[in-house]
Motif scaffolding. Structure first.
Motif, PDB file in Angstrom:
ATOM      1  N   GLU A  69       0.818  -1.219   0.000  1.00 22.37           N
ATOM      2  CA  GLU A  69       0.000   0.000   0.000  1.00 22.37           C
ATOM      3  C   GLU A  69       0.846   1.260   0.000  1.00 22.37           C
ATOM      4  O   GLU A  69       0.321   2.372  -0.066  1.00 22.37           O
ATOM      5  N   GLY A  70       2.167   1.118   0.131  1.00 21.13           N
ATOM      6  CA  GLY A  70       3.042   2.281   0.110  1.00 21.13           C
ATOM      7  C   GLY A  70       3.206   2.979   1.442  1.00 21.13           C
ATOM      8  O   GLY A  70       3.455   4.189   1.494  1.00 21.13           O
ATOM      9  N   ARG A  71       3.089   2.248   2.551  1.00 25.31           N
ATOM     10  CA  ARG A  71       3.350   2.865   3.853  1.00 25.31           C
ATOM     11  C   ARG A  71       4.815   3.311   3.919  1.00 25.31           C
ATOM     12  O   ARG A  71       5.702   2.615   3.406  1.00 25.31           O
ATOM     13  N   SER A  72       5.067   4.423   4.587  1.00 26.87           N
ATOM     14  CA  SER A  72       6.412   4.995   4.605  1.00 26.87           C
ATOM     15  C   SER A  72       7.062   5.025   5.985  1.00 26.87           C
ATOM     16  O   SER A  72       8.252   5.298   6.096  1.00 26.87           O
ATOM     17  N   THR A  73       6.306   4.723   7.035  1.00 24.09           N
ATOM     18  CA  THR A  73       6.831   4.805   8.402  1.00 24.09           C
ATOM     19  C   THR A  73       7.242   3.424   8.899  1.00 24.09           C
ATOM     20  O   THR A  73       6.408   2.516   8.968  1.00 24.09           O
ATOM     21  N   ARG A  74       8.506   3.285   9.249  1.00 24.34           N
ATOM     22  CA  ARG A  74       8.973   2.042   9.854  1.00 24.34           C
ATOM     23  C   ARG A  74       8.580   2.041  11.331  1.00 24.34           C
ATOM     24  O   ARG A  74       8.855   2.989  12.059  1.00 24.34           O
ATOM     25  N   ILE A  75       7.939   0.956  11.780  1.00 20.34           N
ATOM     26  CA  ILE A  75       7.419   0.881  13.142  1.00 20.34           C
ATOM     27  C   ILE A  75       8.378   0.068  14.018  1.00 20.34           C
ATOM     28  O   ILE A  75       8.669  -1.087  13.703  1.00 20.34           O
ATOM     29  N   PRO A  76       8.890   0.629  15.115  1.00 17.46           N
ATOM     30  CA  PRO A  76       9.700  -0.174  16.033  1.00 17.46           C
ATOM     31  C   PRO A  76       8.912  -1.380  16.531  1.00 17.46           C
ATOM     32  O   PRO A  76       7.715  -1.268  16.832  1.00 17.46           O
ATOM     33  N   VAL A  77       9.570  -2.526  16.620  1.00 15.90           N
ATOM     34  CA  VAL A  77       8.856  -3.762  16.960  1.00 15.90           C
ATOM     35  C   VAL A  77       8.335  -3.761  18.395  1.00 15.90           C
ATOM     36  O   VAL A  77       7.528  -4.615  18.767  1.00 15.90           O
ATOM     37  N   PHE A  78       8.770  -2.802  19.212  1.00 10.61           N
ATOM     38  CA  PHE A  78       8.311  -2.713  20.599  1.00 10.61           C
ATOM     39  C   PHE A  78       6.874  -2.202  20.703  1.00 10.61           C
ATOM     40  O   PHE A  78       6.234  -2.373  21.737  1.00 10.61           O
ATOM     41  N   LEU A  79       6.394  -1.540  19.655  1.00  8.85           N
ATOM     42  CA  LEU A  79       5.093  -0.863  19.729  1.00  8.85           C
ATOM     43  C   LEU A  79       3.946  -1.788  19.348  1.00  8.85           C
ATOM     44  O   LEU A  79       4.084  -2.643  18.468  1.00  8.85           O
ATOM     45  N   GLY A  80       2.794  -1.569  19.985  1.00 10.41           N
ATOM     46  CA  GLY A  80       1.612  -2.369  19.710  1.00 10.41           C
ATOM     47  C   GLY A  80       0.628  -1.704  18.764  1.00 10.41           C
ATOM     48  O   GLY A  80      -0.422  -2.275  18.457  1.00 10.41           O
ATOM     49  N   ARG A  81       0.939  -0.501  18.306  1.00 12.00           N
ATOM     50  CA  ARG A  81       0.092   0.161  17.319  1.00 12.00           C
ATOM     51  C   ARG A  81       0.963   1.068  16.455  1.00 12.00           C
ATOM     52  O   ARG A  81       2.137   1.286  16.753  1.00 12.00           O
ATOM     53  N   ARG A  82       0.371   1.584  15.394  1.00 12.13           N
ATOM     54  CA  ARG A  82       1.099   2.469  14.494  1.00 12.13           C
ATOM     55  C   ARG A  82       0.197   3.630  14.097  1.00 12.13           C
ATOM     56  O   ARG A  82      -1.034   3.562  14.251  1.00 12.13           O
ATOM     57  N   PRO A  83       0.772   4.713  13.567  1.00  9.44           N
ATOM     58  CA  PRO A  83      -0.055   5.858  13.187  1.00  9.44           C
ATOM     59  C   PRO A  83      -0.822   5.570  11.904  1.00  9.44           C
ATOM     60  O   PRO A  83      -0.451   4.697  11.114  1.00  9.44           O
ATOM     61  N   GLU A  84      -1.893   6.304  11.701  1.00  6.83           N
ATOM     62  CA  GLU A  84      -2.603   6.229  10.429  1.00  6.83           C
ATOM     63  C   GLU A  84      -1.737   6.879   9.346  1.00  6.83           C
ATOM     64  O   GLU A  84      -1.037   7.849   9.591  1.00  6.83           O
ATOM     65  N   GLU A  85      -1.778   6.296   8.159  1.00  8.53           N
ATOM     66  CA  GLU A  85      -0.998   6.835   7.042  1.00  8.53           C
ATOM     67  C   GLU A  85      -1.853   6.829   5.786  1.00  8.53           C
ATOM     68  O   GLU A  85      -2.703   5.952   5.599  1.00  8.53           O
ATOM     69  N   ASN A  86      -1.572   7.787   4.923  1.00  6.04           N
ATOM     70  CA  ASN A  86      -2.178   7.754   3.597  1.00  6.04           C
ATOM     71  C   ASN A  86      -1.508   6.663   2.775  1.00  6.04           C
ATOM     72  O   ASN A  86      -0.286   6.488   2.825  1.00  6.04           O
ATOM     73  N   THR A  87      -2.298   5.896   2.050  1.00  3.93           N
ATOM     74  CA  THR A  87      -1.737   4.865   1.185  1.00  3.93           C
ATOM     75  C   THR A  87      -1.647   5.400  -0.245  1.00  3.93           C
ATOM     76  O   THR A  87      -2.185   6.452  -0.559  1.00  3.93           O
ATOM     77  N   SER A  88      -0.957   4.657  -1.098  1.00  3.51           N
ATOM     78  CA  SER A  88      -0.676   5.131  -2.453  1.00  3.51           C
ATOM     79  C   SER A  88      -1.343   4.240  -3.487  1.00  3.51           C
ATOM     80  O   SER A  88      -1.063   3.033  -3.554  1.00  3.51           O
ATOM     81  N   GLN A  89      -2.182   4.817  -4.297  1.00  3.73           N
ATOM     82  CA  GLN A  89      -2.813   4.072  -5.381  1.00  3.73           C
ATOM     83  C   GLN A  89      -1.779   3.612  -6.394  1.00  3.73           C
ATOM     84  O   GLN A  89      -1.873   2.506  -6.939  1.00  3.73           O
ATOM     85  N   GLU A  90      -0.771   4.445  -6.635  1.00  2.00           N
ATOM     86  CA  GLU A  90       0.284   4.079  -7.582  1.00  2.00           C
ATOM     87  C   GLU A  90       1.033   2.837  -7.116  1.00  2.00           C
ATOM     88  O   GLU A  90       1.294   1.915  -7.904  1.00  2.00           O
ATOM     89  N   VAL A  91       1.371   2.790  -5.826  1.00  2.00           N
ATOM     90  CA  VAL A  91       2.070   1.623  -5.281  1.00  2.00           C
ATOM     91  C   VAL A  91       1.188   0.385  -5.375  1.00  2.00           C
ATOM     92  O   VAL A  91       1.627  -0.691  -5.795  1.00  2.00           O
ATOM     93  N   ALA A  92      -0.082   0.516  -4.982  1.00  2.00           N
ATOM     94  CA  ALA A  92      -0.996  -0.622  -5.016  1.00  2.00           C
ATOM     95  C   ALA A  92      -1.157  -1.166  -6.436  1.00  2.00           C
ATOM     96  O   ALA A  92      -1.147  -2.395  -6.645  1.00  2.00           O
TER      97      ALA A  92
END
Length: 469
Positions: A353-376
């Motif tokens: 989907e083109g997510r751009s934020t790498r999430i540290p594995v310690f976290l149990g949730r992540r921020p909302e992000e806009n996805t990319s139609q081009e990537v999909a």
């Protein structure tokens, strides 16, 4: 279950975040026992052959507290989650308290239901195994201190970041060669016969729950590397390497269990020789990121039999997101190369989907992000190509007509696929008598050169694919 195809597709999912987002989406608590059927169908429809549920094991409360006290980690958490609170930290999945599926994810019942759901759709389940270190709260620290690399009062006084006191014993913290120690884990002794026996028993139990293992930092258990890391502790390695002893013993009970090594430092050949079915190909990742056509061609020139046992990727939980690590259209070229050359193609949840934020594995949730139609749309086309061809023919690296170009061919019974790409920031100019420039069925950044008939240019990160009878 059918055997894996010549070009398997592996999909990594951060289990904690996946379940958290499914719970939010459905408005009720979702565990591995209650994954909606349409979610499993979605994975099948992508064409995946293996699903790696990363981080299902019980995590260490002590390890979580150590992480919360680490100011560097806290700063990273705050950068990723603007509304971060300490409750977002659930601990590292590589600080394993016990090889039992965490109750919050559905426990043993949940993982067996997940495996059955995957099997019903022709997919295999991959889980983690961490051989080098374990959580400071693991029962072995109390009942089997001999399984660990131990230190002295002098070690603890001089190197407090490298050793930890647990009960009556001082243990080394987990580490890799000369890199700083990981603060939340303790170091297992790969050479201890009792540990090897316990590891075999643990792996046999895990093998009852899954079809394969992604083995964390597998090369650290090699005698040569382990002895070099801990040479000052007087540890004498046995005649057999760790994996030479462990993998055959486990495969006596689970002959089809798939062993995949996270491997670096050119240790892939020895790990494959010692029983692994597949190893990470980090070199190809590095050469693509660094835009080095000569080294890419060198990597692809190895025997197909060897390359078939490699795992190619441009993203996983340890690396930056692909569209960040490979800016502009470089990510498209890198994805095409890793997808269309021999070996397992590993994708990471969010990559499609083109997510751009790498999430540290310690976290149990992540921020909302806009996805990319081009990537999909790009990945939809790429995965459709893989599903249609399965890349089950003969692979051949092609001589390059230009210093910056890389090309290869898959020869099938009655047709072939030819790929050419420019992994650099330079423009490559070509004539149509050098490569089959006519009618590529998929091309980006491959254009006619002005008014010169029969002359073409590969723009930076351009590629083209031909289907030939």
């Amino acid at each position: 279950m059918k055997p894996l195809p010549p070009k398997p597709l592996l999909y990594e999912i951060n289990t904690a975040i996946w379940l958290e987002e499914l719970s939010h989406k459905t408005g009720k608590k979702i565990t591995l026992s209650t994954i909606p059927e349409e979610e499993w169908d979605r994975l099948r429809n992508f064409g995946f052959h293996m699903v790696w549920l990363m981080g299902v094991w019980k995590r260490s409360p002590m390890g979580t507290q150590i992480a919360l006290q680490n100011t560097g980690l806290t700063k990273e958490f705050q950068q990723v989650l603007p509304d971060y609170t300490p409750s977002d930290v659930i601990g590292s999945p590589y600080c394993v308290q016990a090889y039992q599926v965490d109750d919050r994810f559905g426990g043993k019942e949940g993982i067996l239901k997940a495996r059955n759901a995957l099997h019903a759709r022709g997919m295999k389940l991959i889980l983690d195994f961490v051989p080098n270190h374990i959580a400071p709260g693991h029962t072995w620290t109390e009942h089997h201190p001999e399984y660990f690399v131990q230190g002295t009062e002098n070690h603890l006084r001089k190197f407090p970041d490298a050793y930890i006191r647990i009960g009556k014993h001082i243990f080394a913290r987990g580490k890799a060669l000369n890199f700083p120690a990981w603060q939340d884990v303790v170091q297992l002794n790969a050479c201890h016969p009792g540990l090897r026996k316990a590891m075999i028993e643990t792996l046999v139990e895990i093998g009852n729950l899954c079809d394969g293992l992604r083995v964390d930092m597998a090369m650290l258990m090699l005698n040569s590397i382990f002895q070099h890391t801990w040479r000052t502790h007087g540890i004498i390695p046995p005649e057999k390497d760790f994996w030479e002893e462990v993998i055959p013993a486990v495969k006596k009970e689970h002959p089809h269990l798939f062993f995949m090594a996270e491997a670096y430092w050119d240790t892939e050949p020895v790990l494959l020789e010692q029983g692994f079915d597949a190893c990470y190909d980090k070199r190809l990742y590095d050469y693509l990121r660094d835009r080095s056509p000569k080294l890419i061609r060198q990597q692809l020139s190895r025997s197909s039999d060897f390359q078939n046992h490699l795992v190619c990727f441009i993203e996983n939980h340890d690396e930056k997101r692909a569209i960040t690590a490979f800016p502009y259209n470089q990510w498209k070229l890198a994805a095409l190369v890793t997808a269309s050359t021999p070996g397992t193609f590993m994708l990471h949840e969010g990559q499609l989907e083109g997510r751009s934020t790498r999430i540290p594995v310690f976290l149990g949730r992540r921020p909302e992000e806009n996805t990319s139609q081009e990537v999909a749309e790009f990945y939809t086309r790429l995965l459709a190509l893989l599903e249609r061809t399965e890349l089950s023919g003969t692979f051949q690296l092609l001589p390059s007509p230009h210093p910056v170009l890389c090309g290869w061919r898959w020869q099938f019974q009655n047709q072939s696929l030819v790929f050419w790409c420019n992994p650099t920031r330079r423009v490559a100019y070509l004539k149509d008598d050098i490569v089959p420039l006519y009618n590529p069925f998929w091309a980006e950044g491959f254009v006619p050169q002005g008014n010169k008939q029969g002359h073409y240019a590969f723009q930076p990160f351009g590629f083209a694919v031909w289907e030939m009878s």
